[in-house]
Each structure stands twice: as C-alpha cells, then as structure tokens.
Design a protein around this motif. Structure first.
Motif, PDB file in Angstrom:
ATOM      1  N   ASP A 126      87.864  39.313  52.294  1.00 51.21           N
ATOM      2  CA  ASP A 126      86.964  39.958  53.248  1.00 51.21           C
ATOM      3  C   ASP A 126      86.111  41.053  52.609  1.00 51.21           C
ATOM      4  O   ASP A 126      85.583  41.919  53.296  1.00 51.21           O
ATOM      5  CB  ASP A 126      87.746  40.522  54.442  1.00 51.21           C
ATOM      6  N   GLU A 127      85.975  41.022  51.270  1.00 62.08           N
ATOM      7  CA  GLU A 127      85.062  41.916  50.560  1.00 62.08           C
ATOM      8  C   GLU A 127      84.325  41.122  49.490  1.00 62.08           C
ATOM      9  O   GLU A 127      84.889  40.180  48.921  1.00 62.08           O
ATOM     10  CB  GLU A 127      85.810  43.075  49.878  1.00 62.08           C
ATOM     11  N   VAL A 128      83.076  41.510  49.227  1.00 58.44           N
ATOM     12  CA  VAL A 128      82.306  40.888  48.144  1.00 58.44           C
ATOM     13  C   VAL A 128      82.556  41.685  46.866  1.00 58.44           C
ATOM     14  O   VAL A 128      82.441  42.914  46.859  1.00 58.44           O
ATOM     15  CB  VAL A 128      80.804  40.857  48.470  1.00 58.44           C
ATOM     16  N   LEU A 129      82.920  40.991  45.819  1.00 54.19           N
ATOM     17  CA  LEU A 129      83.124  41.632  44.527  1.00 54.19           C
ATOM     18  C   LEU A 129      81.798  41.644  43.767  1.00 54.19           C
ATOM     19  O   LEU A 129      81.234  40.586  43.492  1.00 54.19           O
ATOM     20  CB  LEU A 129      84.168  40.864  43.710  1.00 54.19           C
ATOM     21  N   ILE A 130      81.291  42.832  43.479  1.00 54.20           N
ATOM     22  CA  ILE A 130      80.014  42.928  42.755  1.00 54.20           C
ATOM     23  C   ILE A 130      80.301  43.339  41.320  1.00 54.20           C
ATOM     24  O   ILE A 130      80.804  44.425  41.061  1.00 54.20           O
ATOM     25  CB  ILE A 130      79.060  43.939  43.415  1.00 54.20           C
ATOM     26  N   PRO A 131      79.992  42.482  40.346  1.00 51.83           N
ATOM     27  CA  PRO A 131      80.244  42.845  38.939  1.00 51.83           C
ATOM     28  C   PRO A 131      79.237  43.878  38.460  1.00 51.83           C
ATOM     29  O   PRO A 131      78.138  44.019  39.012  1.00 51.83           O
ATOM     30  CB  PRO A 131      80.056  41.517  38.207  1.00 51.83           C
ATOM     31  N   ASP A 132      79.600  44.585  37.407  1.00 46.68           N
ATOM     32  CA  ASP A 132      78.680  45.571  36.840  1.00 46.68           C
ATOM     33  C   ASP A 132      77.359  44.927  36.447  1.00 46.68           C
ATOM     34  O   ASP A 132      76.292  45.529  36.593  1.00 46.68           O
ATOM     35  CB  ASP A 132      79.311  46.233  35.612  1.00 46.68           C
ATOM     36  N   SER A 133      77.420  43.686  35.959  1.00 42.57           N
ATOM     37  CA  SER A 133      76.210  43.028  35.467  1.00 42.57           C
ATOM     38  C   SER A 133      75.205  42.730  36.572  1.00 42.57           C
ATOM     39  O   SER A 133      74.054  42.427  36.292  1.00 42.57           O
ATOM     40  CB  SER A 133      76.575  41.727  34.741  1.00 42.57           C
ATOM     41  N   ALA A 134      75.628  42.814  37.826  1.00 43.17           N
ATOM     42  CA  ALA A 134      74.705  42.598  38.946  1.00 43.17           C
ATOM     43  C   ALA A 134      74.275  43.918  39.584  1.00 43.17           C
ATOM     44  O   ALA A 134      73.483  43.923  40.526  1.00 43.17           O
ATOM     45  CB  ALA A 134      75.362  41.700  40.009  1.00 43.17           C
ATOM     46  N   LYS A 135      74.787  45.026  39.077  1.00 46.07           N
ATOM     47  CA  LYS A 135      74.467  46.337  39.651  1.00 46.07           C
ATOM     48  C   LYS A 135      73.316  46.994  38.910  1.00 46.07           C
ATOM     49  O   LYS A 135      73.082  46.728  37.725  1.00 46.07           O
ATOM     50  CB  LYS A 135      75.696  47.255  39.575  1.00 46.07           C
ATOM     51  N   GLN A 136      72.614  47.863  39.614  1.00 41.59           N
ATOM     52  CA  GLN A 136      71.653  48.738  38.958  1.00 41.59           C
ATOM     53  C   GLN A 136      72.426  49.807  38.200  1.00 41.59           C
ATOM     54  O   GLN A 136      73.561  50.155  38.552  1.00 41.59           O
ATOM     55  CB  GLN A 136      70.725  49.376  39.994  1.00 41.59           C
ATOM     56  N   VAL A 137      71.825  50.347  37.161  1.00 42.06           N
ATOM     57  CA  VAL A 137      72.547  51.253  36.282  1.00 42.06           C
ATOM     58  C   VAL A 137      73.079  52.470  37.044  1.00 42.06           C
ATOM     59  O   VAL A 137      74.179  52.955  36.773  1.00 42.06           O
ATOM     60  CB  VAL A 137      71.653  51.674  35.094  1.00 42.06           C
ATOM     61  N   ILE A 138      72.349  52.948  38.049  1.00 41.84           N
ATOM     62  CA  ILE A 138      72.801  54.123  38.796  1.00 41.84           C
ATOM     63  C   ILE A 138      74.007  53.791  39.658  1.00 41.84           C
ATOM     64  O   ILE A 138      74.766  54.687  40.056  1.00 41.84           O
ATOM     65  CB  ILE A 138      71.646  54.692  39.676  1.00 41.84           C
ATOM     66  N   GLU A 139      74.233  52.500  39.938  1.00 39.39           N
ATOM     67  CA  GLU A 139      75.378  52.083  40.748  1.00 39.39           C
ATOM     68  C   GLU A 139      76.661  51.954  39.930  1.00 39.39           C
ATOM     69  O   GLU A 139      77.737  51.721  40.486  1.00 39.39           O
ATOM     70  CB  GLU A 139      75.086  50.739  41.427  1.00 39.39           C
ATOM     71  N   LEU A 140      76.565  52.128  38.613  1.00 36.47           N
ATOM     72  CA  LEU A 140      77.720  51.939  37.742  1.00 36.47           C
ATOM     73  C   LEU A 140      78.643  53.149  37.714  1.00 36.47           C
ATOM     74  O   LEU A 140      79.768  53.061  37.253  1.00 36.47           O
ATOM     75  CB  LEU A 140      77.263  51.637  36.308  1.00 36.47           C
ATOM     76  N   GLY A 141      78.146  54.291  38.189  1.00 37.99           N
ATOM     77  CA  GLY A 141      78.964  55.502  38.167  1.00 37.99           C
ATOM     78  C   GLY A 141      80.226  55.342  38.997  1.00 37.99           C
ATOM     79  O   GLY A 141      80.191  54.838  40.113  1.00 37.99           O
ATOM     80  N   GLY A 142      81.340  55.783  38.437  1.00 37.90           N
ATOM     81  CA  GLY A 142      82.610  55.694  39.141  1.00 37.90           C
ATOM     82  C   GLY A 142      82.945  56.979  39.862  1.00 37.90           C
ATOM     83  O   GLY A 142      82.117  57.896  39.987  1.00 37.90           O
ATOM     84  N   ALA A 143      84.195  57.082  40.316  1.00 37.70           N
ATOM     85  CA  ALA A 143      84.634  58.234  41.093  1.00 37.70           C
ATOM     86  C   ALA A 143      84.559  59.527  40.290  1.00 37.70           C
ATOM     87  O   ALA A 143      84.390  60.607  40.864  1.00 37.70           O
ATOM     88  CB  ALA A 143      86.061  58.002  41.590  1.00 37.70           C
ATOM     89  N   GLN A 144      84.666  59.438  38.947  1.00 34.51           N
ATOM     90  CA  GLN A 144      84.634  60.639  38.112  1.00 34.51           C
ATOM     91  C   GLN A 144      83.226  61.061  37.714  1.00 34.51           C
ATOM     92  O   GLN A 144      83.057  62.051  37.015  1.00 34.51           O
ATOM     93  CB  GLN A 144      85.474  60.406  36.854  1.00 34.51           C
ATOM     94  N   GLN A 145      82.212  60.308  38.156  1.00 35.64           N
ATOM     95  CA  GLN A 145      80.821  60.663  37.819  1.00 35.64           C
ATOM     96  C   GLN A 145      79.959  60.859  39.067  1.00 35.64           C
ATOM     97  O   GLN A 145      78.736  60.784  39.001  1.00 35.64           O
ATOM     98  CB  GLN A 145      80.185  59.574  36.943  1.00 35.64           C
ATOM     99  N   THR A 146      80.591  61.102  40.203  1.00 31.02           N
ATOM    100  CA  THR A 146      79.825  61.194  41.457  1.00 31.02           C
ATOM    101  C   THR A 146      78.900  62.411  41.477  1.00 31.02           C
ATOM    102  O   THR A 146      77.824  62.347  42.076  1.00 31.02           O
ATOM    103  CB  THR A 146      80.776  61.250  42.659  1.00 31.02           C
ATOM    104  N   THR A 147      79.296  63.497  40.839  1.00 31.64           N
ATOM    105  CA  THR A 147      78.419  64.679  40.816  1.00 31.64           C
ATOM    106  C   THR A 147      77.108  64.335  40.126  1.00 31.64           C
ATOM    107  O   THR A 147      76.014  64.656  40.616  1.00 31.64           O
ATOM    108  CB  THR A 147      79.108  65.850  40.099  1.00 31.64           C
ATOM    109  N   PHE A 148      77.201  63.663  38.997  1.00 33.99           N
ATOM    110  CA  PHE A 148      75.996  63.278  38.251  1.00 33.99           C
ATOM    111  C   PHE A 148      75.141  62.313  39.067  1.00 33.99           C
ATOM    112  O   PHE A 148      73.933  62.532  39.229  1.00 33.99           O
ATOM    113  CB  PHE A 148      76.397  62.647  36.921  1.00 33.99           C
TER     114      PHE A 148
END
Length: 785
Positions: A363-385
């Motif tokens: 019931d969730e779509v898995l989006i790989p990094d290769s399909a994301k825009q670069v700004i969407e790659l930030g994880g939980a530890q880079q949210t401030t940036f």
C-alpha cells in the motif's frame, strides 16, 4: 524377519539421506538443531515456536541467539527429529519410526486430514501400491485455513475435484529435501501443473510458497513432506495477473510506459511488490506526473519493485537485503505475520504465486533514488539543509533537466547563530554547498576544484579513509538521483578567502609567530599559491620570551628557520581527514616528523592538543596550538638558545650537543621549476618561448599575454586559452625589473598559437609569475562553466 528387514531398510535410508544431504540448507539447519538439543538425549531436535502461534522452525543461528522470529519472541521446544520416536523410560528419541507406504506415513507424521481425504477420494489404493512418489501433504491446520468456499467445493466433489487437488500435491518420483534445489520446477501428477521449488539459505524449503514444516519422512513407495498450506493451481504469469487485476491499473500504466511489463511475462523467478491504486493516489500529484512523464524515471520506479529472486513470505524469518532490477537494494523483513519493506509494514496481501514468480500487494509506492530529484534525496539527518534550500528559493534553481551535486551538512552542523543569520548571508552559505555539475564520490580526486552556483571554487582533498571538501569531510550516505548527487558532510563548508599570511596578519593571537616568520624571510612562502599545512602557536606559546631573547633568535636565522619550518608541511591535511585513533606521520619542511592523531574529535600534534583546527586558507590550512613545536631529535649547540627554548618548551627534553649547528634550509622548496611562456613586446609584439634555465634580458611593456589553463567543463578537464592582464617580477643579476602587461589587440592570439605549433616538441606552455630568485611558479585554475 519382515519387521527386522523394514527396520534395517529404514535405518539405511535415513543414514544415507543424512550423509548425502550434508550440503543442503534444510539438512544443515536440522543438524544444528540436533546439536542444540544434544543434552536432551539422542535424536532430539531443538525448535523455536513463535509465541501465540503454532508456527515452529528449525532455526538459524541468528534467530536462535536473538530468541525471536520476525521480531516476535520465540520459545524453545524439544521434539524428536524427523523419522525418530520416543520410548517409555528412556531419554531422547532412540527409536526409528516404522516405515510404511505413503498412505500409512501420512498418519505417522500427523497429516490425518490429508490421509482421510486420500481415503474418500479413492487415492488411497494408489499411494498404498507400487511406485515412487513425493507427497507434499498439507497439515491439518492448513486444511482448516483453506478458503471455506474452496474447501466446500473439494469435499462436495471428492472423486474429481478433491482427487485432482491431491494429485496436484504429488510428484511421480521420490524427492528428498536435498534434491529440492532452489529455483527448480517440478511437474505434478495433475495435468502436468507446475510446482515451484525454493530452497533458501536459512533452511526453509517451499513448494509454491508453502513451507515444508516436517520433511523427509521416508515411505516404502516414496517420501512425505508436510507443508503449511493447501496448494492451488498456478497458471498465469505476473504480467497476466497485472493485466486483469483492477486494483493494479496504475502499476499497469507505469509498467507499460516504461516497457517493463513484457519482462514480467517472460520465464523467470521474480518477486513483485505491487503497489495498489490507492498507493499511487497517495503520491503528491506533481511527483507522480514528473515520474510518469520521464521514461527513465518511470522505468527505475517499476524496476525498483521487482526482485530477480523469488521470495516467499514463509521464507522470511528476519531482515535481509535484496537487489532489485533497478540496481539498488531493498530490505525485506517481517514483523509477526506481516511482511515489511525497508522497515515499513506495507504488505496487504502476500504470496500470490504465478508461473514465473510471486506477487505481494503493498500500500505504498517505493521510489528509488534514481527516480528522485536531487533535492529529494536528503534524509532525516539533512532536513535542516533541504528545508533551508527550499525556504530561500534555491530549490527552484535546481532544474529537472540540469546536473547538480549537493554537499549537505548534517542537521547538527547548523548552530542557532547560523540559523539566525541575515537570510542573504545564509543564502550565500547554501550556494556554496551546490555544485554546478554532477560529481559522484568515485569521480572526486585530490586537488580537484569544483565550482558552486555562487561562483566559488571548492577544493577536494582525498585521504586514506576520508574525502573532504575544504574544511568538512564526508560521512557515509552519498546518493545519486535523476539530476544529481548528494553527499553528506559533518560540518558547514567554509570556502577559503585569504592566504595563510593574511590570516596570520589579521589575527592578533598570532602576532609573535608572524613577526618571527617575517624575520626569517618566510612570509613570502605563506603568501604565495601552494598547498601547505601550518601549525601556528598562539602568543601564549611565547610567554616569558623577552625582547633580548627574540633578538637572539632572529640573529641565528638558520636556527629560527629550522624551528619555524618544523611547523610547516607540504600538502593540505584536514584534522577530520585523519584516520581516528592511529598515529599519522607527516614530514615537515625542516625535515623532522610530526605525529598526529585524532581522539574524540580533537587533533593532537606531538601529543599536544590543537585548540582550533581546520582554518582554511587559499593556499593551505591552519591548525592552532598553544605550544611551540620542536623536533625531539634535533640538538642545540648554543647555551643561549638552549636557555630560550627551555623557557618555551617544557613538554620534551631538548638535547644539547655543544657547538652543533642547524642545517641551512634554502628557500627553493617553494619554487617549483616549470616550462614558462613570456611575451616580449617592443612596438609590434614579439613572441619568444623561454625554456627552463633561460634568462630574459629584454622586458618591455606591451600587449596582453595569452593565458592557457585548465577548466572543468561538464565534469571533464579542458585546456582553455584566454587573454589576461598580469604582472611578472623578473630578477636579472642584482637589478630587479618589472614588466606590466596591459591589454592590446586580438591578432596576437593567432601569432602565439602559430609559435606554439612550431615549438611542438616543447611541453605545453603555461602562464607564469616570476618570483624572487628568477624561478617561476605555474598556477593552474580549475573552474566549471
């Protein structure tokens, strides 16, 4: 006699089976279970039972020592190993189970429902007779869990439906677990229907995703394996299922757009985590439209949901990482009865078996990094940036069709003072963390310069265990997206603005050290382009030094240079670039060695703490210390100098060898010799190639030189030629002459090119600046267009 023969034959078969099966996963796990239960007596196996369920497993070491299966606590049970029985008054299971035909063996293993259905469907006569069969017999609980409507249809038509269903559980030859190879396809005795076998490293063996819970019960005419569910017919491919399943219409559209659907119709052993329509509807509209409008991204999205291995839910007893067809990995695990993907419970329906694999609905779509825009790659530890990039309007400059590299500091790198800065300053800081080109971790090299969208050049430093950009080093977690990379950094990157000399001059803490540098004629070293690491003592290191002491130091220039140049080493060494906990040895310009290590994020230099490290300069880096450094193996031969040094240095014993002298250190160490290009002009411009070792005897004002240097364009080094106003300082004998070259005509470019072509054997000429001493220094500037 007959009983004795049967007993002997059974023992022989079991013994032969155990020896031949030594390499099979199921049998290895079974052997471990016997070892764990050896204190309980002979032929006893230790199992784990998931609390609150009837599920039992011969466990892997990992599950055993965790005391859990699928995250749920498991209790330990001791039972007779398959094929053995208890005897009254004895420990363990010393007796061998009687051997019988397949029908009788169903009763021995407790599959009494299957035995009963074999009786009423008239299968009994067949499995009591001659032959060699493998019967995958559903347990009593498996029949109870069967869909009630299917169950009713079977028992209402025992002579056809039930008989055919039981035949679907049979193979017309004996197959022990050691013979059941992973990926094997067997043909059942009903209508040649396929049975898909999987034999997993954790010892689980499945048949059409039904788990064998009691294997290898030998019969006179075959073998019985008890399984945990009733098998249903398998006919369609994964593609067939997607094409007719209404709840997968969005996935179907994505698979058609990306040309992946046909792959799922071919033979193979796939696992598809199939997002439902509801899962696609949860995606932000803009994200879904962007991915569906980009064939590369949509292909990556669909392939990220497909494994090239068949993973049945019953085989998953803990988390494991699997590679997808997209190339990246997902972690598949379990939480009780639920499957998890990347740690999230999302599987709504599992084990839809097809002829070329298995489907789990999620019931969730898995989006790989290769399909994301670069700004969407930030994880939980880079949210401030990433939040700041969006808030300050920089996200809009990262075009989907562009190529970028984000240098994202961890959240903890942003202090309260930084976040309270004027937004214009904060925006400039963030611009220094966005590179104009897409650069992966394996494309970075020492000495490389990267241009930011703010126009700054950032230097790359590669060490044994670290990659750093300016003052900050990377941590694990680099990712590649559709339009760029993101690399994670410990600290905010501070590009250098001043030379080492300018930094010393502008900081009052270093005034004494700087005065000694000037007295030793070393200030020019710290002003010129280069790559240096300088350990700078603060004024506190010179407490007790009188003016007379200082005069004595200055008069002995060799001694002073030896002391000061022990603080300087070739190369830029960032404190956090050193491998923690080990000693790193650097050779200084003086010739002695410095011993550095980092302990608890603190840099130690010869066991002295650096009070402040990684102050970046355009030509190096400064590490601040509060003690004067001195090589422990360098003797002093002068009483006055020894007295002065003992005032300043108390952490080591300075050697005294009367009349010993300090070696002379020529300043040639910072004057590399290169082939040079000088243009001499008098009236009409005249060109001349000056090779190494030649002298210029005529220096006249004229037109601009042609400057050749290297730029990085689209990630590749390219030779670029341009005109630039420069000034050369040339020493000829005792007289110093200056040449200032000012802008002139454009025809000279062709003349210079022609001259260079004629000098083809000569190494490519580069623009130079003459330095005191007549030697020349080449400057290479790497920039991105």
């Amino acid at each position: 006699m007959k009983i004795f023969f049967l007993f002997t034959f059974s023992t022989f078969l079991l013994s032969a089976f155990e020896q031949a099966a030594a390499s099979a996963h199921y049998d290895k796990i079974l052997t471990h279970s016997r070892i764990r239960a050896r204190d309980q007596g002979p032929n006893v196996c230790a199992l784990q039972q998931v609390m609150g369920t009837k599920k039992k497993y011969f466990s892997t070491c990992r599950n055993w020592y965790q005391g859990a299966i699928c995250g749920k606590k498991a209790t330990v049970l001791y039972e007779c190993c398959p094929g053995y029985l208890k005897m009254d008054g004895t420990r363990g299971c010393p007796a061998v189970a009687p051997i019988d035909h397949v029908y009788g063996t169903l009763g021995i293993v407790g599959a009494t429902s299957t035995q009963q259905y074999s009786d009423i469907s008239r299968l009994r006569e067949e499995i009591e007779g001659r032959g060699s069969f493998t019967f995958f017999a559903p347990s009593n609980e498996a029949w109870e869990q069967l869909n009630s409507e299917i169950h009713k249809n079977l028992v209402d038509n025992v002579n056809i439906e039930l008989y055919n269903a039981l035949h679907h559980h049979m193979v017309n030859k004996r197959m022990l677990t050691k013979d059941l190879k992973n990926g094997m396809t067997l043909v059942s005795m009903y209508n040649d229907q396929k049975l898909l076998i999987n034999h997993y490293p954790n010892g689980v063996v499945t048949v059409n995703c039904a788990r064998i819970i009691h294997g290898n019960q030998i019969a006179t005419n075959g073998v019985v394996h008890v399984i945990d569910r009733v098998l249903t017919a398998v006919g369609n491919t994964i593609q067939d299922f997607i094409e007719v399943e209404d709840d997968l219409s969005s996935l179907r559209a994505a698979a058609i757009t990306s040309d992946v659907l046909d792959t799922l119709g071919r033979p193979g052993h796939y696992t598809l985590f199939a997002p439902t329509n509801e899962a696609f509807e949860r995606l932000p509209r803009g994200v879904l439209e962007r991915i569906m409008g980009d064939k590369v991204a949509s292909e990556a999205l669909v392939k990220f949901h497909i494994l090239n291995t068949l993973q049945c839910s019953e085989a998953i007893t803990g988390g494991a990482v699997y590679e997808t067809l997209e190339g990246n990995t997902v972690e598949v695990g379990c939480d009780g009865e639920s499957l998890t993907v990347n740690g999230v419970k999302m599987v709504k329906r599992k084990d839809i078996v097809t002829s070329n694999g298995v489907i789990h609905l999620i019931d969730e779509v898995l989006i790989p990094d290769s399909a994301k825009q670069v700004i969407e790659l930030g994880g939980a530890q880079q949210t401030t940036f990433t939040d700041l990039v969006a808030q300050l309007g920089l996200a809009s400059s990262l075009r989907p069709e562009g190529q970028y590299t984000l240098l994202a500091p961890l959240n903890g790198a942003f202090s309260d003072d930084t976040l309270r800065m004027d937004q214009r300053l904060l925006k400039t800081i963030l611009q220094n963390h966005i590179i104009k080109v897409k650069v992966g971790l394996n494309e970075l090299y020492n000495g490389q310069e990267l241009e930011t969208i703010g126009g700054k050049l950032l230097r790359v430093f590669v060490y044994r265990t670290a990659v750093c950009i300016e003052n900050s080093c990377m941590v694990r977690g680099s990712k590649e997206g559709r339009n760029g990379f993101i690399h994670i950094f410990r600290q905010i990157i501070n590009p250098a603005e001043k030379t080492l000399h300018e930094m010393l001059r502008n900081d009052k803490r270093f005034s004494v050290f700087l005065s000694l540098v000037k007295a030793a004629d070393l200030d020019d070293v710290l002003s010129r382009p280069g790559e240096w690491t300088l350990f700078v003592p603060t004024n506190d290191a010179f407490k007790g030094l009188t003016d007379d002491d200082k005069d004595i130091l200055i008069r002995d220039k060799n001694a002073l240079r030896n002391i000061l140049l022990y603080h300087l080493t070739q190369g830029v060494f960032i404190g956090s670039g050193f491998e923690p906990g080990v000693t790193n040895i650097l050779k200084t310009i003086q010739g002695g060695k410095l011993y550095l290590k980092t302990v608890n994020d603190t840099l130690l230099v010869n066991e002295l703490k650096s009070r402040e490290s990684d102050l970046m300069a355009t030509n190096g880096v400064i590490h601040v210390i509060d003690k004067l450094l001195y090589p422990a193996d360098l003797p002093v031969g002068n009483d006055q100098l020894l007295t002065i040094l003992k005032k300043l240095i108390k952490y080591i014993q300075i050697k005294f060898v009367r009349d010993s002298t300090f070696k002379e250190i020529p300043l040639t160490f910072y004057n590399p010799s290169v082939t040079q290009l000088t243009k001499l002009i008098e009236g009409e411009p005249e060109f001349k190639i000056v090779r190494e070792g030649e002298t210029v005897t005529k220096v006249i004002h004229g037109e601009p030189i042609i400057k050749t240097y290297t730029k990085i364009i689209d990630g590749r080094p390219v030779e670029v030629t341009e005109k630039k106003v420069t000034e050369e300082r040339i020493i000829q004998g005792p007289e110093i002459k200056y040449t200032r070259i000012t802008a002139g005509g454009s025809d000279n470019e062709e003349k210079l090119k022609k001259l260079l072509e004629e000098e083809a054997p000569v190494r490519k000429a580069q623009p130079t600046r003459r330095t005191q001493g007549g030697t020349a220094r080449r400057r290479t500037r790497l920039a991105n267009h």
